[in-house]
Design a protein around this motif. Structure first.
Motif, PDB file in Angstrom:
ATOM      1  N   VAL A 255      40.777  22.641  31.863  1.00  0.00           N
ATOM      2  CA  VAL A 255      40.967  22.324  33.280  1.00  0.00           C
ATOM      3  C   VAL A 255      42.451  22.209  33.611  1.00  0.00           C
ATOM      4  N   ILE A 256      43.196  21.493  32.773  1.00  0.00           N
ATOM      5  CA  ILE A 256      44.638  21.356  32.999  1.00  0.00           C
ATOM      6  C   ILE A 256      45.317  22.713  32.939  1.00  0.00           C
ATOM      7  N   THR A 257      44.919  23.547  31.994  1.00  0.00           N
ATOM      8  CA  THR A 257      45.501  24.883  31.891  1.00  0.00           C
ATOM      9  C   THR A 257      45.186  25.702  33.130  1.00  0.00           C
ATOM     10  N   GLY A 258      43.971  25.567  33.660  1.00  0.00           N
ATOM     11  CA  GLY A 258      43.622  26.268  34.883  1.00  0.00           C
ATOM     12  C   GLY A 258      44.491  25.839  36.055  1.00  0.00           C
ATOM     13  N   VAL A 259      44.770  24.545  36.147  1.00  0.00           N
ATOM     14  CA  VAL A 259      45.648  24.046  37.202  1.00  0.00           C
ATOM     15  C   VAL A 259      47.061  24.608  37.027  1.00  0.00           C
ATOM     16  N   HIS A 260      47.559  24.629  35.778  1.00  0.00           N
ATOM     17  CA  HIS A 260      48.883  25.184  35.519  1.00  0.00           C
ATOM     18  C   HIS A 260      48.930  26.669  35.864  1.00  0.00           C
ATOM     19  N   ALA A 261      47.865  27.394  35.537  1.00  0.00           N
ATOM     20  CA  ALA A 261      47.813  28.818  35.878  1.00  0.00           C
ATOM     21  C   ALA A 261      47.870  29.007  37.387  1.00  0.00           C
ATOM     22  N   THR A 262      47.134  28.181  38.119  1.00  0.00           N
ATOM     23  CA  THR A 262      47.148  28.272  39.581  1.00  0.00           C
ATOM     24  C   THR A 262      48.547  28.022  40.123  1.00  0.00           C
ATOM     25  N   ALA A 263      49.213  27.006  39.605  1.00  0.00           N
ATOM     26  CA  ALA A 263      50.574  26.700  40.062  1.00  0.00           C
ATOM     27  C   ALA A 263      51.517  27.866  39.770  1.00  0.00           C
ATOM     28  N   GLY A 264      51.387  28.462  38.575  1.00  0.00           N
ATOM     29  CA  GLY A 264      52.236  29.598  38.227  1.00  0.00           C
ATOM     30  C   GLY A 264      51.993  30.799  39.124  1.00  0.00           C
ATOM     31  N   ILE A 265      50.726  31.051  39.440  1.00  0.00           N
ATOM     32  CA  ILE A 265      50.384  32.176  40.316  1.00  0.00           C
ATOM     33  C   ILE A 265      50.961  31.966  41.709  1.00  0.00           C
ATOM     34  N   LEU A 266      50.817  30.762  42.249  1.00  0.00           N
ATOM     35  CA  LEU A 266      51.339  30.489  43.588  1.00  0.00           C
ATOM     36  C   LEU A 266      52.860  30.615  43.620  1.00  0.00           C
ATOM     37  N   ALA A 267      53.526  30.147  42.551  1.00  0.00           N
ATOM     38  CA  ALA A 267      54.984  30.277  42.489  1.00  0.00           C
ATOM     39  C   ALA A 267      55.395  31.750  42.442  1.00  0.00           C
ATOM     40  N   ALA A 268      54.661  32.557  41.670  1.00  0.00           N
ATOM     41  CA  ALA A 268      54.985  33.982  41.566  1.00  0.00           C
ATOM     42  C   ALA A 268      54.738  34.708  42.888  1.00  0.00           C
ATOM     43  N   LEU A 269      53.682  34.318  43.592  1.00  0.00           N
ATOM     44  CA  LEU A 269      53.428  34.921  44.913  1.00  0.00           C
ATOM     45  C   LEU A 269      54.544  34.553  45.888  1.00  0.00           C
ATOM     46  N   ASN A 270      55.023  33.332  45.807  1.00  0.00           N
ATOM     47  CA  ASN A 270      56.120  32.927  46.681  1.00  0.00           C
ATOM     48  C   ASN A 270      57.387  33.712  46.368  1.00  0.00           C
ATOM     49  N   ALA A 271      57.693  33.880  45.069  1.00  0.00           N
ATOM     50  CA  ALA A 271      58.876  34.646  44.679  1.00  0.00           C
ATOM     51  C   ALA A 271      58.763  36.101  45.132  1.00  0.00           C
ATOM     52  N   ARG A 272      57.532  36.617  45.141  1.00  0.00           N
ATOM     53  CA  ARG A 272      57.320  38.009  45.557  1.00  0.00           C
ATOM     54  C   ARG A 272      57.721  38.236  47.013  1.00  0.00           C
ATOM     55  N   HIS A 273      57.620  37.205  47.839  1.00  0.00           N
ATOM     56  CA  HIS A 273      58.055  37.336  49.223  1.00  0.00           C
ATOM     57  C   HIS A 273      59.542  37.675  49.304  1.00  0.00           C
ATOM     58  N   GLU A 274      60.323  37.173  48.349  1.00  0.00           N
ATOM     59  CA  GLU A 274      61.770  37.406  48.348  1.00  0.00           C
ATOM     60  C   GLU A 274      62.147  38.698  47.634  1.00  0.00           C
ATOM     61  N   THR A 275      61.468  38.985  46.516  1.00  0.00           N
ATOM     62  CA  THR A 275      61.885  40.113  45.663  1.00  0.00           C
ATOM     63  C   THR A 275      61.034  41.357  45.830  1.00  0.00           C
ATOM     64  N   GLY A 276      59.811  41.192  46.322  1.00  0.00           N
ATOM     65  CA  GLY A 276      58.894  42.320  46.410  1.00  0.00           C
ATOM     66  C   GLY A 276      58.234  42.659  45.087  1.00  0.00           C
ATOM     67  N   ARG A 277      58.607  41.949  44.044  1.00  0.00           N
ATOM     68  CA  ARG A 277      58.067  42.233  42.718  1.00  0.00           C
ATOM     69  C   ARG A 277      57.138  41.113  42.256  1.00  0.00           C
ATOM     70  N   GLY A 278      56.147  41.502  41.468  1.00  0.00           N
ATOM     71  CA  GLY A 278      55.253  40.529  40.863  1.00  0.00           C
ATOM     72  C   GLY A 278      55.883  39.930  39.628  1.00  0.00           C
ATOM     73  N   ASP A 279      55.047  39.338  38.789  1.00  0.00           N
ATOM     74  CA  ASP A 279      55.564  38.689  37.587  1.00  0.00           C
ATOM     75  C   ASP A 279      54.426  38.540  36.591  1.00  0.00           C
ATOM     76  N   HIS A 280      54.783  38.228  35.357  1.00  0.00           N
ATOM     77  CA  HIS A 280      53.796  37.951  34.320  1.00  0.00           C
ATOM     78  C   HIS A 280      53.775  36.447  34.105  1.00  0.00           C
ATOM     79  N   VAL A 281      52.720  35.797  34.554  1.00  0.00           N
ATOM     80  CA  VAL A 281      52.551  34.358  34.401  1.00  0.00           C
ATOM     81  C   VAL A 281      51.766  34.114  33.120  1.00  0.00           C
ATOM     82  N   GLU A 282      52.384  33.466  32.150  1.00  0.00           N
ATOM     83  CA  GLU A 282      51.728  33.206  30.864  1.00  0.00           C
ATOM     84  C   GLU A 282      51.522  31.699  30.681  1.00  0.00           C
ATOM     85  N   VAL A 283      50.283  31.325  30.397  1.00  0.00           N
ATOM     86  CA  VAL A 283      49.925  29.922  30.227  1.00  0.00           C
ATOM     87  C   VAL A 283      49.115  29.783  28.942  1.00  0.00           C
TER      88      VAL A 283
END
Length: 399
Positions: A182-210
């Protein structure tokens, strides 16, 4: 079979919520990944759950059941559309790639490296879809720990969590829920949201590893800090706390009552309520450090007084005095308490005959309505709707 028009419309129409318009290809199963993708679905993302012909493992994890379906699966899969695909079949693999070509996010928890032969690994997909946010969940990382199976109980054992759980007299004990997942799932969600936010600035995705191991080591907070910052290896203390006293269950005239004092002001109010105000100025107990040094003496004094009244009576008196306290309840009691406090812990998902009660999304948004319209899907139930959606939409350029 003809696709359900309502389901096709659900896929084609932006949902409510802060992630409306985001599409998630969910290649995960069991708990950490599905919990993360359910949170994303609750927030408005369209989640396409790609399963094998056998389905997510948790579909078979019974009992308990509801109308023949495992409640384990139901707990983490609302809001999703299920399609079963065999990646070994070129035509079905092509469908998976079509789904990914329309996705903003991909979540997977396959054994590291195993998706490469299907062209569904990060290296291949990031080259084709540079704006894709690709989230990988593993037990112990994709390098030296790649061959270690990522089961929650195993990680509880090797991380130190089990060694910290249980009584001093007994052996290590697992936590009563798969908390690492469950904690890992929450961390994955946080990482995904952060990467989506960064994509607004860079246009690029990312590899979120948890990883499960890293997630629980982070979640052990003060206990891992005791070792890495203080050189102290924490030990099992049962229901006691290494840094707080009183912070444990106490016997009353009937049931046990948990008292969780976090500062000197709360302790002074506790002493007033139980009719022992002098304890707050006693040099043995006046500060948290002193209370910890004399915890055994304090426990005896508090227990003697608390045994004079019942747990519910003490609870009401302590609650009015703003002293953290509460009875030990079962899960049923926890749901009832949340309901009594107006937190609306249970929401029904689905429509018509398929309405399933589930536990509410843990976050409230002032400006967004969350969507619980889609019940946890039966295996492959949305195949025709997903295929029709693919036929009527195009892959996003650059994605």
């Amino acid at each position: 079979m003809q696709a359900d028009p309502a389901t096709v419309e659900m896929l084609s129409t932006p949902r409510s919520g802060p992630l409306a318009g985001i599409v998630v290809a969910d290649l995960s199963r069991v708990l950490a990944g599905p919990y993360a993708t359910m949170l994303l679905a609750d927030m408005g993302a369209h989640v396409i759950k790609i399963e094998s012909s056998l389905g997510d493992d948790t579909r078979t994890w019974v009992p308990p059941v509801r109308d023949g379906e495992g409640t384990y699966f139901l707990s983490v899969n609302r809001g999703k559309h299920s399609i079963a695909l065999d990646f070994a079949d070129p035509e079905q693999l092509a469908i998976a790639h079509e789904i990914v070509s329309r996705a903003d996010v991909l979540v997977e928890n396959f054994r590291p490296g195993s998706l490469a032969r299907f062209g569904l690994d990060y290296a291949a997909l990031s080259a084709q879809h540079p704006s894709l946010v690709y989230a990988s969940i593993t037990g112990f990382g994709a390098a030296l720990g790649a061959d270690l199976p990522g089961y929650d109980l195993l990680v509880q054992a090797v991380s130190g969590l089990m060694d910290l759980t249980g009584t001093t007299e007994g052996g290590p004990t697992k936590v009563g829920v798969a908390v690492v997942d469950v904690i890992t799932g929450v961390h994955a969600t946080a990482g995904i949201l952060a990467a989506l936010n960064a994509r607004h600035e860079t246009g690029r995705g990312d590899h979120v590893e948890v990883e499960l191991l890293t997630s629980i080591l982070s979640a052990l907070v003060n206990q891992t800090s005791a070792y890495v910052a203080g050189g102290v290896v924490p030990t099992r203390m049962g229901n006691e706390h290494p840094s707080l006293t009183p912070y444990e269950p106490f016997p009353t005239a009937d049931d046990d009552l948990v008292i969780a004092v976090g500062n000197d002001g709360q302790f002074a109010r506790l002493c007033e309520v139980i009719g022992m105000p002098d304890l707050a100025s006693d040099e043995r107990f006046a500060t948290m450090g002193q209370r910890n040094a004399h915890r055994a003496e304090l426990r005896v004094l508090l227990s003697e007084r608390l045994r004079t009244r019942g747990a519910d009576e003490w609870f009401e008196a302590l609650r009015l005095a703003r002293v953290p306290a509460g009875p030990i309840q079962g899960v049923d009691g926890g749901i009832r308490l949340a309901t009594r406090l107006g937190l609306e812990p249970v929401v029904e998902t689905g429509t018509g005959e398929r309405r399933i009660p589930t536990v509410r999304h843990p976050i409230r948004y002032g400006a967004s309505e969350l969507d619980y319209a889609k019940a946890p899907p039966r295996l492959d139930a949305d195949r025709d709707a997903v295929l029709e959606w693919l036929a009527t939409t195009e892959a996003v350029s650059g994605r």
